[in-house]
Design a protein around this motif. Structure first.
Motif, PDB file in Angstrom:
ATOM      1  N   GLN A 152       0.828  -1.200   0.000  1.00  0.00           N
ATOM      2  CA  GLN A 152       0.000   0.000   0.000  1.00  0.00           C
ATOM      3  C   GLN A 152       0.864   1.253   0.000  1.00  0.00           C
ATOM      4  OE1 GLN A 152      -2.657  -0.389   3.373  1.00  0.00           O
ATOM      5  NE2 GLN A 152      -4.064  -1.685   2.213  1.00  0.00           N
ATOM      6  N   ALA A 153       0.271   2.331  -0.510  1.00  0.00           N
ATOM      7  CA  ALA A 153       0.942   3.627  -0.500  1.00  0.00           C
ATOM      8  C   ALA A 153      -0.120   4.711  -0.429  1.00  0.00           C
ATOM      9  CB  ALA A 153       1.796   3.808  -1.754  1.00  0.00           C
ATOM     10  N   VAL A 154       0.301   5.919  -0.034  1.00  0.00           N
ATOM     11  CA  VAL A 154      -0.613   7.057   0.059  1.00  0.00           C
ATOM     12  C   VAL A 154      -0.288   8.035  -1.058  1.00  0.00           C
ATOM     13  CG1 VAL A 154      -1.344   9.025   1.469  1.00  0.00           C
ATOM     14  CG2 VAL A 154      -0.885   6.810   2.550  1.00  0.00           C
ATOM     15  N   THR A 155      -1.325   8.488  -1.757  1.00  0.00           N
ATOM     16  CA  THR A 155      -1.138   9.484  -2.814  1.00  0.00           C
ATOM     17  C   THR A 155      -2.413  10.306  -2.942  1.00  0.00           C
ATOM     18  OG1 THR A 155      -0.429   9.818  -5.093  1.00  0.00           O
ATOM     19  CG2 THR A 155      -1.905   7.966  -4.680  1.00  0.00           C
ATOM     20  N   VAL A 212     -10.222   6.382   1.744  1.00  0.00           N
ATOM     21  CA  VAL A 212      -9.914   7.808   1.714  1.00  0.00           C
ATOM     22  C   VAL A 212      -9.437   8.244   3.100  1.00  0.00           C
ATOM     23  CG1 VAL A 212     -10.880  10.124   1.379  1.00  0.00           C
ATOM     24  CG2 VAL A 212     -11.633   8.211  -0.068  1.00  0.00           C
ATOM     25  N   LEU A 213      -8.392   9.070   3.153  1.00  0.00           N
ATOM     26  CA  LEU A 213      -7.901   9.628   4.423  1.00  0.00           C
ATOM     27  C   LEU A 213      -8.656  10.931   4.682  1.00  0.00           C
ATOM     28  CD1 LEU A 213      -4.079   8.945   3.940  1.00  0.00           C
ATOM     29  CD2 LEU A 213      -5.764   7.538   5.147  1.00  0.00           C
ATOM     30  N   VAL A 254      -5.413   5.838   0.160  1.00  0.00           N
ATOM     31  CA  VAL A 254      -4.537   4.676   0.261  1.00  0.00           C
ATOM     32  C   VAL A 254      -4.800   3.809  -0.973  1.00  0.00           C
ATOM     33  CG1 VAL A 254      -3.930   2.613   1.574  1.00  0.00           C
ATOM     34  CG2 VAL A 254      -4.551   4.726   2.778  1.00  0.00           C
ATOM     35  N   VAL A 255      -3.734   3.495  -1.715  1.00  0.00           N
ATOM     36  CA  VAL A 255      -3.880   2.631  -2.888  1.00  0.00           C
ATOM     37  C   VAL A 255      -3.061   1.369  -2.682  1.00  0.00           C
ATOM     38  CG1 VAL A 255      -4.355   4.474  -4.513  1.00  0.00           C
ATOM     39  CG2 VAL A 255      -1.995   3.805  -4.099  1.00  0.00           C
ATOM     40  N   GLN A 256      -3.502   0.304  -3.304  1.00  0.00           N
ATOM     41  CA  GLN A 256      -2.754  -0.951  -3.250  1.00  0.00           C
ATOM     42  C   GLN A 256      -2.911  -1.672  -4.573  1.00  0.00           C
ATOM     43  OE1 GLN A 256      -4.551  -3.321  -0.113  1.00  0.00           O
ATOM     44  NE2 GLN A 256      -5.961  -4.295  -1.531  1.00  0.00           N
ATOM     45  N   LYS A 257      -2.060  -2.684  -4.761  1.00  0.00           N
ATOM     46  CA  LYS A 257      -2.181  -3.541  -5.931  1.00  0.00           C
ATOM     47  C   LYS A 257      -2.809  -4.847  -5.487  1.00  0.00           C
ATOM     48  CE  LYS A 257       1.316  -2.008  -9.177  1.00  0.00           C
ATOM     49  NZ  LYS A 257       2.490  -2.436  -9.951  1.00  0.00           N
TER      50      LYS A 257
END
Length: 667
Positions: free
Chosen positions: A316-319, A387-388, A373-376
């Motif tokens: 996961q990552a935040v963008t 959503v943050l 937060v997105v993930q594959k």
């Protein structure tokens, strides 16, 4: 020196250079400097240039790549290159273990290996020499990329034992540093960047010019023994040791585990350590160690039952969501996609993530400008997890699905009970037309090689086609004028279009893109109707009488054939000579309907895949395991445990001559 001494010196140089290649690329333990290596190679090149009659295909000088190819030949694999089923957590691994122990009647040990994120290849050696290298393709048919694989330093051109025949499977990959360097070079030249090392490796191995492949710093890890003339190792761990002795690069990070709990611990260890590696991995592979059990467990149509891929938890990552755009698919469905501020995730740079439909956007409350937060999912498909909301500034804006199609301006509608909003423009919508033609030409459909989205876009933009039927009336003079489509490519494309006329009725039905009709349903329809005309005239009752054809699908089929534009396309296809008739006509020409077959051993007259296709064409079914429901077991040379099981159950056993007679007579 006399000629005999020169030949001896050339052979000695080859042996020494290959030994240093092995130490450098496989063992990572060089014992001479680069300068000393270069001097040996320079001497060999000079001698071979002066005495070309002594050049052999296994010489290290032949790795540089020869003249460009016009196209790749098709290779039929001796043994199917199956894909792996996936496990996404410890509980799924335990369930896999439970099935294994139940099937073999006792405890088992496992070998756990890293799952390299690359391109599967098969390497064939005869009398110790590398003769053929192929891509996996669909598992049964691949592409001959021998010339490209010769340029890869970890593919031995000669193995260390002169075995009559050996076929191994491996993974071609591009190390992280090589991938970054390649993309930097492409960026300077204004070329599109590769999305990740796996795509870069795939693109590099499928270059028609082997000299390009030679510059791409590719590597290959070998991990399985597919076929051998000679004694086979008893366990998979011994297979890997055997492959190492032959001179192959085998990944050193592997472990024999006594039970599934030890497997789980090792998988979790590498979940944390994966970033330490100089190449990408996307999971672990768990295999039953004893090869005797492989034969007992067998395979499904797609995967071996004795192995499974443990997929790492999604990273996961935040963008930030910079925009939300809408794409129109071939059925008119509008799919919203989040355009993201670029973020590095699981080895790739992610710039977009699917939002699926309007309901999901509302459920997650995704807004323009949100931090998310997105993930594959499975390390493949980027998705927005949540959503943050605590990081909102008040400047975020709600997204609303468009009322009118962004491609054609037709009204967007959402039918009751459906999650997707759809363009009502139908065949007047250019997006639906474009996506429909892309589907028509795809591998599972009409399989028109060389007719990708870029070419289709140009054909539509220049008004050369309006629908799939127009493809069969294209002219050479029109194609050669297209960007990046030279004389040879234009010729190849026309030949591929012409060849597609002979495809099966099932392929054509699937290619037409009838809503709700997938490849399996297309095959069922082709088995029950003698022609496209007969299917077009079918009633609702006739359609729903076919198992697996439900009311919704039947209504969709009837609606499709009533549409005048679809009738026009079908008319073009007929006039062009596209096959619209099936090979069978009900059970009158399906004498094996309802009969279940199992194949074991090697047939002299055909491959196992060809035998399966012949059985299915006559209405029969092929299973991978013997049970009391099996009607016939077809036995070739060196049959496995299925033969013994068939004798135990009293099932009819057919030798190859009996089987061929049955195929010919249906009796």
């Amino acid at each position: 020196m006399n000629r005999g001494a020169i030949k001896d010196r050339i052979e000695e140089l080859r042996r020494v250079i290959e030994e240093h290649n092995y130490r450098y690329y496989v063992l990572d333990q060089p014992v001479i400097t680069d300068q000393e290596y270069d001097e040996l190679m320079r001497e060999l090149i000079e001698l071979e240039n002066r005495y070309p009659e002594f050049i052999t295909p296994d010489s290290p000088t032949q790795r540089v790549g020869g003249a460009p190819l016009e196209a790749f030949e098709t290779v039929r694999h001796d043994v199917p290159l199956l894909s792996l089923a996936n496990a996404f957590g410890a509980d799924e691994l335990r369930e896999f273990d439970r099935r294994i122990r139940q099937a073999v009647g006792g405890p088992v040990d496992y070998v756990v290996e890293l799952k390299i994120d690359g391109v599967s290849v098969a390497l064939t050696y005869e009398n110790g020499l590398f003769v053929t290298g192929a891509t996996r393709g669909d598992g049964y048919l691949g592409e001959n990329i021998t010339a490209n694989l010769r340029t890869v330093p970890t593919v031995p051109l000669r193995i260390r034992e002169k075995l009559p025949r050996l076929v191994v499977r491996g993974e071609g990959y591009m190390p992280k540093k090589a991938f970054e360097a390649l993309n930097q070079e492409r960026e300077k030249e204004g070329q599109p960047l590769f999305a990740n090392p796996r795509n870069a490796a795939a693109g590099s191995l499928r270059q028609l010019d082997p000299r390009i492949t030679a510059r791409r710093s590719l590597q290959v890890f070998v991990y399985d023994l597919l076929a051998i003339e000679g004694e086979e190792p008893a366990t998979h761990a011994e297979v890997l040791e055997f492959l190492e002795r032959l001179g192959f690069a085998v990944n050193p990070h592997r472990k024999v585990c006594a039970d599934i709990e030890e497997v789980i611990v090792y998988c979790e260890e590498w979940t944390e350590r994966r970033e330490e590696l100089p190449y990408e991995i996307d999971g672990m592979v768990v295999k039953v160690n004893r090869r005797e059990f492989h034969r007992i467990l067998g395979n499904t149509a797609k995967s071996p039952r004795w192995a499974i891929a443990y997929k790492f938890p999604a990273q996961q990552a935040v963008t930030q969501v910079e925009n939300i755009i809408v794409r129109v698919g071939r059925t008119g469905a509008l799919t919203p996609t989040a355009v993201l501020k670029p973020v590095r995730l699981a080895g790739t740079t992610v710039t977009r993530a699917t939002l699926h439909n309007e309901d999901m956007i509302r459920e997650k409350d995704v807004r323009l400008g949100d931090m998310v937060v997105v993930q594959k999912a499975g390390d493949i498909i980027p998705e927005v997890v949540n959503v943050l909301k605590e990081r909102r500034t008040g400047e975020e804006r709600e997204f609303h699905m468009p009322e009118y199609c962004p491609e054609c301006g037709a009204r967007v509608v959402r039918l009751e009970g459906e999650a997707a909003a759809r363009c009502s423009g139908g065949l007047a919508c250019p997006a639906q037309v474009r996506e429909g033609i892309i589907h028509f030409a795809s591998r599972q459909a009409m399989n028109i090689e060389g007719l990708g989205p870029a070419v289709i876009n140009q054909l539509l933009e220049k008004g050369l086609i309006r629908d799939p039927g127009d493809l069969y009336y294209l002219k050479y003079e029109e194609l050669v004028k297209l960007e990046r489509l030279g004389p040879q490519s234009a010729k190849n494309l026309l030949e591929a279009i012409e060849a597609s006329k002979q495809n099966s009725l099932a392929q054509l039905i699937f290619a037409l893109g009838i809503r709700h009709v997938g490849s399996r349903a297309a095959r069922l329809l082709a088995e029950n109707f003698a022609s496209l005309d007969e299917l077009a005239q079918a009633s609702y009752e006739e359609l729903t009488a076919i198992p697996e054809i439900g009311p919704k699908m039947a209504e969709s089929i009837i609606s499709f054939f009533r549409e005048p534009r679809n009738q026009e396309v079908i008319g073009k296809l007929k006039r062009a000579g596209v096959n619209t008739r099936g090979d069978v006509n009900g059970n009158l020409q399906r004498p094996l309907a309802g009969k279940r077959f199992v194949l074991t051993g090697t047939l002299a007259s055909m491959t196992r895949r060809e035998a399966q296709e012949k059985i299915e064409a006559l209405g029969g079914e092929v299973s991978s395991s013997v049970s009391r429901k099996t009607d016939y077991v077809v036995v070739g040379e060196n049959p496995g445990s299925k033969y013994d099981r068939a004798k135990e159950l009293g099932i009819t056993i057919l030798n190859e001559q009996d089987f061929l007679r049955m195929l010919e007579t249906g009796l």
